[in-house]
Design an enzyme around this catalytic site. Structure first.
Site, PDB file in Angstrom:
ATOM      1  N   ARG A 209       0.755  -1.644  -0.033  1.00 26.58           N
ATOM      2  CA  ARG A 209       0.338   0.133   0.141  1.00 26.58           C
ATOM      3  C   ARG A 209       1.138   0.788   0.048  1.00 26.58           C
ATOM      4  NH1 ARG A 209      -3.921   0.608   4.327  1.00 26.58           N
ATOM      5  NH2 ARG A 209      -1.752  -0.217   6.176  1.00 26.58           N
TER       6      ARG A 209
ATOM      7  N   SER B 248       8.557  -4.714   6.534  1.00 25.38           N
ATOM      8  CA  SER B 248       8.108  -6.146   7.281  1.00 25.38           C
ATOM      9  C   SER B 248       8.634  -7.001   6.866  1.00 25.38           C
ATOM     10  CB  SER B 248       6.061  -6.699   7.642  1.00 25.38           C
ATOM     11  OG  SER B 248       5.771  -6.135   7.845  1.00 25.38           O
TER      12      SER B 248
ATOM     13  N   ASP C 109       5.434  -2.757  11.737  1.00 25.88           N
ATOM     14  CA  ASP C 109       4.484  -3.240  12.178  1.00 25.88           C
ATOM     15  C   ASP C 109       4.324  -2.877  14.045  1.00 25.88           C
ATOM     16  OD1 ASP C 109       5.315  -5.147  12.471  1.00 25.88           O
ATOM     17  OD2 ASP C 109       3.833  -6.232  11.416  1.00 25.88           O
TER      18      ASP C 109
END
Length: 852
Positions: free
Chosen positions: A473, A537, A591
């Site tokens: 994203r 990540s 995250d």
């Protein structure tokens, strides 16, 4: 149909806690929790007491392929003086007879379980406890009413160590039995339906003859339904009708006899012979019976008598059918089945000896419930063999339950064990922060270079990238300061083709930059230079906020020339190649840290981030002076614990079960992420599946039959745990999940057990997570020399958010293990997008304030 509906209403009253005390139909719990499943075996004793003599039986139950039961029994008399003497003498006599029987069979040294059929009104509170309400059938032994007959029996046979049980009427769902606690599984309910009508609900159906019988009985006003249908009263009903007809000169030329006027002279067994489908035989029997009553019947008198017997017997059969239908409908509704297939076990002289009665009963049941496929099975020796079978079932259930609990106990953690987990986590945290021991520790305590949580003055436009899979994203996050913290977000999702994931690093980062440019154009901000937060990540080593050295690719990525490189340098090089826009500041974000920051924006006291989803991790604000891997000892920095690897050096070995070892050995990374494998969503379903396989292999579940699907790794998804554990979830929904797993013949008891396994596994995960978190918050409290710490934890992850009990168990454990910390939990919304932008916003604020 009307009688059936009335009886169903009475059943509901008897099942309901509020109306049970006044209900005529008592619906007594029997504490019989299961019917035989064919695996019962062994030798059992049975006592059958219900009249002036009683039986002792030895019942052998065999389960070797063919279910077989062998019985030996002996009848003993109970003298009149004992029936009316003292209770202790009566029970001593029973014990003497039992001893005599055991002696005779040469088994006096065997310790056998015992079932006790005690045919008097009793109140039960468990399977082996039964308080006598009142004596009937001519018994009047003193000191027994109001006492537990099992205790009295045990007292008399104390030297021989025996157990007792009892029998019952239909299997009801526990959730409907309001008079008892617990709502899982089934229990046999003794309806005591003979009392149906005692509260007046059958008045419009009772005749003058019924009232006359009741008035002349030993218990007027009681057992009114029984007086309309049972063998004890049927003959008497026929006699009263014949007397009335004779007095009205409709029979026997109006001449009665002393015999016809004598109560009880028309035996119910006469009806069996007279009400016969072969008319000639029936009429001959009628003539014989009537002549026996000194009457001189004509052919018409015999036909009329036969008709009266038919009507009385038919009414009894049809009333019996109506109440039976109410029970069948209750069972069908409980199962939510469109069609019910069931077997009714029947005993009793009227049913067995009166062919027409049973035929009419069957026919009317089928007429009233065409949607039930009912089979009637005659019981052979229900009170003797039945008592033994109840005992055999109870014995099987107790042995199986003990074995299941022994296995599940390995997955249950005591408070001492949880305190131990907390202590070991604390030790590993200290080792991870220290330069000397950092390399050897399992909990890496990585510095993130995030130096502050939001203070509310952050503002401006920020970009965020969220890369962690085959799609990623790009977000525009607009942060507004002032009294009302406000964050506006716009985003677009882009896919990463397989060939780019596995191509060169240049191609991958060029694609990412192309997507950023496309997004800026889409937002009407082409060429704008904005600070960017990059949630990347994959395992990275950070030495500052805007640097992340990729240690290894995971999740299917293989782009060449990236491992060992700083991903920000690679990103900036791609931006320069494109020459379309510029990035003036970049933060590399984990995250978990993003989760803490998102919640920290809403609540300044949020200084811990926690993720419990597919995997698990935590981060928190640590004092700089304790972080030996980073220069400087002023202020604080967020530490990414990477706590999923806790246990990789054996810290959890003494808490790991055989099921944890199987899951670990079959995983992609054996010996790694041990804590994560006991806590997170990726593994809990697999732990449950392995427990279910073990139970089935040991014959403790699914009748020992393993489905091929259940043998498939990963088939029991963690989402099933959340679905199965929802409060008051109907067992049929559990069964639909089991059917999906190919377990089509699973029973209600199987569903209860599967739910218990899910509950134990999820509880342990939540407690372990709570113990880890207790170590974190207690460290923060001690860092700050506080007696009492008040702090907020930002949480994300599907397991935490969707499991019905995980969060509350985790919080209870945390509160218990860290009593000096008041912890509030806040769910994070989009930690990897919004959180990344906020980390960048905080860094920009600190930069403009002149802080490093």
């Amino acid at each position: 149909m009307d009688v059936s509906i009335r009886f169903r209403r009475e059943m509901d009253k008897g099942l309901c806690r509020d109306t049970n005390p006044t209900a005529a139909v008592k619906m007594l719990p029997t504490y019989v929790r299961s019917t035989p499943d064919g695996t019962e075996q062994g030798e059992f004793l049975a006592l059958d007491l219900g009249g002036s003599n009683f039986r002792v039986l030895l019942v052998k139950v065999m389960a070797d392929g063919e279910q077989k039961v062998e019985m030996e029994n002996q009848i003993y008399a109970i003298p009149e003086h004992l029936m009316r003497g003292s209770g202790s003498e009566l029970f001593d006599h029973i014990a003497d007879c039992l001893a005599n029987f055991l002696e005779k069979l040469g088994i006096k040294d065997k310790k056998l379980p015992l079932g006790f059929t005690f045919s008097f009104p009793c109140q039960q509170t468990k399977l082996d406890e039964s308080v006598l309400v009142s004596w009937t059938k001519g018994f009047k032994a003193s000191g027994v009413e109001g006492k537990d007959v099992v205790s009295l029996l045990k007292k008399s046979i104390k030297k021989r160590g025996v157990r007792t049980g009892t029998n019952a009427c239909y299997m009801e769902q526990m959730r409907n039995l309001e008079v008892l606690d617990g709502d899982e599984g089934r229990m046999c309910v003794n309806t005591e339906w003979g009392a149906f009508g005692d509260d007046g609900v059958l008045e419009d159906l009772r005749t003058d003859f019924d009232r006359e019988i009741d008035a002349g009985s030993l218990n007027p006003g009681k057992q009114l339904f029984e007086k309309m249908i049972s063998g004890m009263y049927m003959g008497e009903l026929v006699r009263l009708i014949l007397v009335r007809m004779t007095k009205e000169r409709l029979l026997f030329q109006g001449k009665t006899t002393a015999e016809l006027l004598t109560t009880g002279s028309f035996n119910t067994s006469y009806i069996y012979a007279i009400d016969n489908d072969r008319d000639e035989e029936g009429l001959a029997s009628a003539e014989k019976v009537l002549r026996g009553l000194s009457l001189d019947p004509s052919v018409e008198d015999c036909i009329a008598t036969q008709r009266v017997c038919q009507i009385v017997s038919t009414r009894a059969a049809h009333l019996c059918a109506a109440t039976l239908v109410a029970v069948l409908r209750q069972i069908r509704d409980n199962k939510a089945a469109e069609k019910l297939r069931t077997t009714i076990g029947v005993d009793g002289s009227v049913y067995k000896n009166h062919q027409e009665f049973s035929r009419r009963l069957h026919k009317m049941v089928r007429r009233l419930v065409p949607d039930c496929d009912v089979r009637f099975l005659q019981s052979q020796c229900g009170s003797g063999k039945g008592a033994a079978m109840v005992t055999a079932v109870a014995y099987r259930l107790a042995a199986q339950q003990a074995e299941r609990q022994r296995i599940l106990d390995t997955l249950r953690l005591s408070r001492e064990q949880l305190l131990d987990v907390k202590k070991r986590m604390s030790e590993e945290m200290v080792r991870g922060l220290s330069k000397q021991t950092h390399e050897q520790t399992s909990v890496k305590m990585l510095p993130t270079y995030v130096r502050s949580t939001p203070d509310g003055t952050e503002h401006g436009d920020f970009l965020a990238l969220d890369l962690g899979g085959s799609s990623f994203r790009v977000l525009l996050v607009q942060v507004q300061s002032g009294k009302r913290h406000k964050v506006d977000m716009h985003h677009k999702i882009y896919s990463i083709p397989q060939e780019i994931m596995q191509g060169t690093g240049e191609e991958l980062f060029d694609h990412i930059v192309y997507c950023i440019a496309d997004f800026l154009e889409y937002m009407g901000m082409k060429g704008t230079s904005l600070p960017l937060g990059f949630t990347f990540s994959f395992p990275c080593h950070q030495s500052k906020l805007d640097q992340g050295i990729l240690l290894r690719w995971t999740k299917g990525f293989k782009a060449s020339g990236c491992v060992g490189q700083d991903v920000i340098t690679l990103l900036k090089a791609a931006v320069r190649r494109r020459q379309d826009f510029d990035l003036n500041f970049v933060a590399v974000v984990n995250d978990t840290v993003g989760t803490m920051m998102t919640c920290g924006y809403e609540d300044p006291k949020c200084e811990v981030g926690l993720i419990v989803g597919t995997g698990t991790n935590a981060c928190y604000m640590e004092e700089m002076q304790n972080i030996e891997l980073v220069e400087g000892d002023v202020g604080r920095m967020c530490v990414n614990m990477e706590w999923g690897a806790f246990g990789d050096n054996g810290e959890l070995d003494d808490f790991c079960t055989q099921f944890d070892h199987i899951v670990d050995n079959c995983s992609n990374n054996p010996g790694k992420q041990r804590y994560e494998k006991m806590v997170s969503g990726m593994y809990l379903g697999e732990i449950v599946r392995n427990v279910l396989m073990d139970f089935t292999a040991k014959g403790l579940l699914f009748r020992g039959k393993l489905s091929e699907r259940l043998k498939t790794r990963g088939i029991f998804e963690t989402k099933f745990l959340s679905q199965i554990e929802r409060d008051r979830l109907a067992m049929r929904q559990v069964r639909s999940i089991l059917q999906h797993l190919g377990l089509t013949s699973s029973t209600c008891d199987d569903s209860v057990l599967v739910k218990e396994v899910c509950s134990v596994v999820a509880r342990r995960a939540a407690q372990l997570c709570g113990a880890g978190l207790a170590a974190v918050v207690d460290k923060i409290r001690q860092n700050r020399n506080l007696n009492q710490l008040s702090i907020t934890v930002g949480v994300d992850g599907t397991l935490y958010k969707t499991h019905p009990h995980f969060s509350s168990i985790m919080q209870e454990t945390l509160q218990d293990l860290a009593p000096q910390c008041r912890v509030t939990f806040q769910k994070s919304e989009d930690g990897s997008g919004k959180g990344a932008a906020l980390i960048t916003a905080v860094a920009c604020r600190m930069k403009s304030e002149g802080q490093h």
